[in-house]
Scaffold this motif. Structure first.
Motif, PDB file in Angstrom:
ATOM      1  N   ARG A  23       0.843  -1.208   0.000  1.00  0.00           N
ATOM      2  CA  ARG A  23       0.000   0.000   0.000  1.00  0.00           C
ATOM      3  C   ARG A  23       0.870   1.247   0.000  1.00  0.00           C
ATOM      4  O   ARG A  23       0.598   2.216  -0.727  1.00  0.00           O
ATOM      5  N   ASP A  24       1.947   1.241   0.783  1.00  0.00           N
ATOM      6  CA  ASP A  24       2.870   2.377   0.791  1.00  0.00           C
ATOM      7  C   ASP A  24       3.440   2.608  -0.612  1.00  0.00           C
ATOM      8  O   ASP A  24       3.512   3.751  -1.086  1.00  0.00           O
ATOM      9  N   ALA A  25       3.844   1.526  -1.266  1.00  0.00           N
ATOM     10  CA  ALA A  25       4.420   1.654  -2.609  1.00  0.00           C
ATOM     11  C   ALA A  25       3.405   2.232  -3.581  1.00  0.00           C
ATOM     12  O   ALA A  25       3.732   3.120  -4.390  1.00  0.00           O
ATOM     13  N   ALA A  26       2.158   1.753  -3.517  1.00  0.00           N
ATOM     14  CA  ALA A  26       1.124   2.253  -4.420  1.00  0.00           C
ATOM     15  C   ALA A  26       0.823   3.725  -4.151  1.00  0.00           C
ATOM     16  O   ALA A  26       0.613   4.518  -5.091  1.00  0.00           O
ATOM     17  N   ASP A  27       0.813   4.118  -2.872  1.00  0.00           N
ATOM     18  CA  ASP A  27       0.565   5.525  -2.526  1.00  0.00           C
ATOM     19  C   ASP A  27       1.695   6.432  -3.025  1.00  0.00           C
ATOM     20  O   ASP A  27       1.452   7.542  -3.524  1.00  0.00           O
ATOM     21  N   VAL A  28       2.930   5.974  -2.887  1.00  0.00           N
ATOM     22  CA  VAL A  28       4.071   6.757  -3.357  1.00  0.00           C
ATOM     23  C   VAL A  28       3.992   6.945  -4.871  1.00  0.00           C
ATOM     24  O   VAL A  28       4.190   8.055  -5.397  1.00  0.00           O
ATOM     25  N   VAL A  29       3.689   5.874  -5.583  1.00  0.00           N
ATOM     26  CA  VAL A  29       3.589   5.973  -7.042  1.00  0.00           C
ATOM     27  C   VAL A  29       2.466   6.926  -7.434  1.00  0.00           C
ATOM     28  O   VAL A  29       2.636   7.768  -8.324  1.00  0.00           O
ATOM     29  N   ALA A  30       1.318   6.816  -6.766  1.00  0.00           N
ATOM     30  CA  ALA A  30       0.192   7.696  -7.096  1.00  0.00           C
ATOM     31  C   ALA A  30       0.572   9.166  -6.927  1.00  0.00           C
ATOM     32  O   ALA A  30       0.207  10.012  -7.757  1.00  0.00           O
TER      33      ALA A  30
END
Length: 283
Positions: free
Chosen positions: A270-277
């Motif tokens: 989830r952290d990775a997806a939030d950073v990418v977003a």
């Protein structure tokens, strides 16, 4: 980067959807038996919700290579208490099953998504059930049950062959009454595929856009990552030692606009997806 797709009936958080895995099985490759007890599985599902999972995928049948299927009665006994408790707690629950009887009972217990690793090929009646329930459906590329699927990893061009075979599966979904806006495709990494097949599918993922439906990728903790990260003695990394590599893939897939990832390490994914977003957002 592709624009993020939306699936009717499921969360649309404006980033790649995080699907957390709850295996209520004694023999899954990643956590064999750890969550076989329903209470342990429920606690785990609640933890994944707290860590930021958008969907909780509950399954009572291991689909690791060589796995033997449980009876329908055993599968029902494993998953129903977990689906019911998590749905009551407010989770968006996915039922991971190939059996219409299990899917019907799970839907009655509160499941809002059906994840069928056979893509309708094991028991076609499941497609009609999903259509009648008006629920979203994950259609995975599939060539056969786990007990002998590794013998079926024979392709002329794995990407072209997967596209051709999934196209037929999607036609069957629509013919059964599932509307295209509720369909998701999983290319089935590790299912009748070698590690090299998995890498080629990931590297050529944009070619699957021709299918016209959102993609869910299940690469988390899979053997091809352990092989890539093998130590000097050639021994593959264990399943839990593959989490960092799995999160790296989540970031890469999120940057490419993939609809969802099915993962074990929810918080980090989830952290990775939030950073990418945030990284791809333009002022």
């Amino acid at each position: 980067m592709q624009p993020l797709s939306r699936v009717t009936g499921l969360p649309a958080p404006g980033r790649t959807v995080i699907v957390g895995v709850v295996n209520v099985t004694p023999d899954s490759f990643s956590d064999g038996g750890e969550f076989l007890d329903p209470d342990a599985a429920i606690r785990h599902g609640l933890e994944l919700m707290a860590e930021g999972a958008d969907v909780i995928d509950v399954g009572g049948e291991s689909t690791r290579p060589g796995a033997v299927r449980p009876t329908t009665e055993v599968e029902l006994r494993r998953v129903l208490p977990v689906v019911s408790a998590l749905a009551e707690a407010g989770a968006v629950v996915s039922i991971d099953t190939m059996r219409p009887v299990v899917a019907a009972a799970a839907i009655e217990a509160g499941a809002r998504l059906v994840n069928d690793v056979s893509g309708g090929r094991a028991e076609p009646d499941l497609l009609r059930l999903v259509a009648e329930a008006e629920l979203p459906y994950i259609c995975m590329h599939w060539r056969g049950h786990s007990v002998d699927m590794e013998s079926k990893a024979d392709y002329v061009d794995v990407v072209a062959d997967v596209i051709a075979e999934v196209s037929v599966q999607l036609e069957a979904c629509v013919a059964a009454g599932i509307t295209p806006d509720r369909l998701i495709v999983d290319p089935g990494l590790g299912f009748a595929k070698t590690g090299e097949h998995n890498w080629e599918l990931l590297q050529r993922l944009d070619e699957l856009d021709v299918l016209g439906v959102p993609l869910l990728i299940g690469a988390s903790r899979k053997r091809f990552l352990g092989t890539l990260l093998a130590g000097p003695d050639g021994a593959p990394r264990t399943a839990r030692e593959r989490d960092a590599a799995s999160v790296a893939l989540t970031a890469l897939l999120a940057e490419r606009g993939v609809w969802g990832v099915r993962v074990h390490a929810v918080r980090d994914s989830r952290d990775a997806a939030d950073v990418v977003a945030r990284f791809v957002r333009r002022p």
